[in-house]
Design an enzyme around this catalytic site. Structure first.
Site, short mmCIF file in Angstrom:
data_model
loop_
_atom_site.label_atom_id
_atom_site.label_comp_id
_atom_site.label_asym_id
_atom_site.label_seq_id
_atom_site.Cartn_x
_atom_site.Cartn_y
_atom_site.Cartn_z
N LYS A 1 23.28 -40.45 75.93
CA LYS A 1 23.68 -40.09 74.57
C LYS A 1 22.45 -39.98 73.67
O LYS A 1 22.54 -39.57 72.52
CB LYS A 1 24.66 -41.12 74.02
N HIS B 1 35.76 -48.67 72.19
CA HIS B 1 35.86 -47.80 73.37
C HIS B 1 36.45 -48.65 74.50
O HIS B 1 36.22 -49.87 74.54
CB HIS B 1 34.45 -47.31 73.71
N CYS C 1 38.75 -42.20 74.84
CA CYS C 1 38.68 -43.55 75.44
C CYS C 1 38.86 -44.64 74.39
O CYS C 1 38.24 -45.72 74.47
CB CYS C 1 37.37 -43.77 76.21
N ASP D 1 27.96 -52.93 70.97
CA ASP D 1 28.01 -51.72 71.78
C ASP D 1 27.28 -50.64 70.97
O ASP D 1 27.83 -50.12 69.99
CB ASP D 1 29.48 -51.36 72.04
N GLN E 1 26.89 -45.34 70.54
CA GLN E 1 26.94 -44.25 69.55
C GLN E 1 26.00 -44.50 68.38
O GLN E 1 25.90 -43.65 67.49
CB GLN E 1 28.38 -44.09 69.01
N1 7TS Z 1 30.89 -47.34 74.06
C1 7TS Z 1 31.00 -46.32 73.20
C2 7TS Z 1 31.08 -46.59 71.74
C3 7TS Z 1 31.02 -45.01 73.71
O1 7TS Z 1 31.13 -43.99 72.85
C4 7TS Z 1 30.94 -44.78 75.09
C5 7TS Z 1 31.04 -43.40 75.67
C6 7TS Z 1 30.79 -45.89 75.93
C7 7TS Z 1 30.78 -47.15 75.38
C8 7TS Z 1 30.61 -45.73 77.40
O2 7TS Z 1 29.37 -45.18 77.66
P1 7TS Z 1 28.93 -44.80 79.16
O3 7TS Z 1 27.65 -44.07 78.98
O4 7TS Z 1 28.78 -46.07 79.90
O5 7TS Z 1 30.04 -43.95 79.70
N2 7TS Z 1 31.74 -42.50 74.87
C9 7TS Z 1 32.14 -41.24 75.17
C10 7TS Z 1 32.77 -40.41 74.24
O6 7TS Z 1 33.00 -40.72 73.07
N3 7TS Z 1 33.04 -39.24 74.83
O7 7TS Z 1 32.61 -39.28 76.10
C11 7TS Z 1 32.04 -40.52 76.33
#
Ligand code: 7TS
Length: 429
Positions: free
Chosen positions: A249, A146, A387, A223, A226
């Site tokens: 999430k 990401h 992303c 990370d 997910q």
């Molecule tokens: N890493 C992964 C693997 C992610 O899927 C996401 C967000 C992030 C980091 C960033 O997370 P945040 O909570 O700090 O924003 N992914 C997604 C997505 O797949 N669709 O919307 C957000």
């Protein structure tokens, strides 16, 4: 997953009583009743929320915990002698303890509260990267990251004169482990890799990654944004050095997340941001810093976020990862089979080990057009590059349509998805 195959109940399954295999639709219905957002109509159709990888819906338990905090205990933490402040501080620090236990951390000193995965990674990149990187040193990531696990490393590499190395991903969407190994060297100062891919659902072989990196004394950051909604993660079993995740999430509030770090490393790292709460003594001639974890938590935090997230974790434990995984595996297999029957549909990401994320393309249709048609049927999916622009480029696709399932989704929602995608394909052909 064919729930009719002879499966012997584990002790954990038995302890769920009525939740015996296969998972009864009535059980999922009861679970769905806990999520108010699921019960609405969109464009005249019942909502089918299949965008859980972007963010998950929140159960009553989370909404109530947040509301109770604001109604009864609202106060600042760590700084008041009065009763409300003490209650807020107790609830906030209890949340830290519950979060530590949920991911198997050894101590609450290893649980840093952040705004989410993005901030957790930026914290490590800035603080650790700024401390250890020398010109020519390398950070190793993968091609399926990401942007949150790419850009912070690019920023610190360019500041320190270090180099970002990228391990290949195969056409099926798996990490090329040979390439990964070949890129580990004395120059590598950190490996930063996603546990589960948000675009493809690939579950990476993190035990192997950690073993390979640790054999060369290289620390590993995972990370976990997910991964944690689908897998029971134990950071000590993994032996991982840093683990990053987002509350939203995992059925908790937005704007809150965790950086887990081994105490021995966090202790040596300099603060990330300056301000209130992270200090010990401030003088114009210099400042000393608070102990872990507060050293990394400047300013009034997201108190309701911590409390709401702890309630989400309790909720997840009540449902149980066994039920979560069985339901999601069933939905993934069922949806994969259903979508594969549509002519011209291509599934992007066919790793052996996958979480319940399904990316696809329909003929030559643009993902955005497919997603817009699905919305007219009340079906929420995400479209675009998710992303992960470098990954899309590598796979030679403009983006994908992505359906991502949570345990509260149902086979009948998958049926509606398959039907609507078929219609969208025909309309756009
Ligand atoms: N890493 C992964 C693997 C992610 O899927 C996401 C967000 C992030 C980091 C960033 O997370 P945040 O909570 O700090 O924003 N992914 C997604 C997505 O797949 N669709 O919307 C957000």
């Amino acid at each position: 997953m064919d729930t009719k195959t002879g499966h012997i109940e584990t002790e954990q399954e038995k302890s769920h009583g009525e939740i015996s295999k296969p998972i009864d639709a009535a059980v999922i219905d009861r679970i769905r009743a806990d999520f108010p957002t699921l019960h609405q109509r969109v464009h005249g159709h019942p909502l089918a929320y299949l965008d859980n990888a972007a963010t998950s819906q929140k159960p009553h338990a989370v909404l109530e915990a947040i509301e109770m905090y604001y109604r009864k205990d609202n106060s600042n933490v760590h700084r008041g002698v009065h009763t409300l402040s003490q209650r807020a501080t107790d609830a906030y620090e209890l949340a830290r303890k519950q979060i530590a236990e949920f991911i198997g951390a050894g101590s609450t000193r290893e649980i840093i509260f952040t705004r989410g995965t993005t901030e957790s990674i930026n914290l490590v990149a800035s603080s650790l990267g700024g401390m250890i990187l020398q010109p020519g040193d390398e950070i190793l990531i993968s091609a399926m990251e990401h942007h949150s696990n790419i850009v912070p490393w690019q920023l610190i590499c360019s500041k320190m004169g270090a180099v970002l190395q990228v391990a290949h991903v195969t056409e099926d969407g798996e990490l090329d482990i040979q390439d990964f190994r070949s890129k580990l060297s004395k120059k590598t100062k950190l490996v930063a890799i996603t546990h589960v891919s948000n675009s493809l659902g690939t579950i990476n072989p993190v035990e192997q990654i950690i073993a390979d990196a640790h054999a060369l004394n290289i620390p590993v950051l995972l990370d976990g944004a997910q991964a944690v909604p689908h897998l029971q993660v134990d950071v000590r079993d993994l032996g991982v050095d840093f683990y990053c995740l987002s509350s939203h999430k995992l059925f908790g509030p937005t704007g809150f997340g965790i950086l887990y770090g081994k105490e021995s490393i966090l202790d040596r790292m300099p603060p990330y941001q300056g301000g209130g709460d992270m200090i010990d003594q401030v003088d114009f001639s210099g400042t000393t810093f608070n102990e872990l974890p507060h050293k990394f938590e400047a300013g009034t935090p997201h108190i309701a976020g911590a409390i709401g997230f702890a309630a989400a974790l309790q909720y997840v434990e009540k449902v149980g990862f066994d039920v979560i995984q069985r339901q999601e595996a069933d939905l993934l297999a069922y949806a994969t089979e259903g979508l594969s029957s549509i002519s011209g549909l291509r599934i992007v990401g066919q790793a052996q080990e996958k979480a319940s994320v399904l990316s696809f393309l329909v003929g030559k249709s643009h993902p955005y057009d497919v997603g817009s048609i699905l919305d007219r049927f009340g079906i929420a999916v995400r479209t675009g590059h998710h992303c992960t622009q470098p990954l899309m480029k590598l796979l030679g696709v403009p983006g994908t349509v992505r359906a991502s399932f949570a345990f509260y989704n149902t086979r009948s929602e998958v049926d509606r998805l398959v039907e609507a995608v078929g219609q969208a394909g025909a309309m756009l052909a």
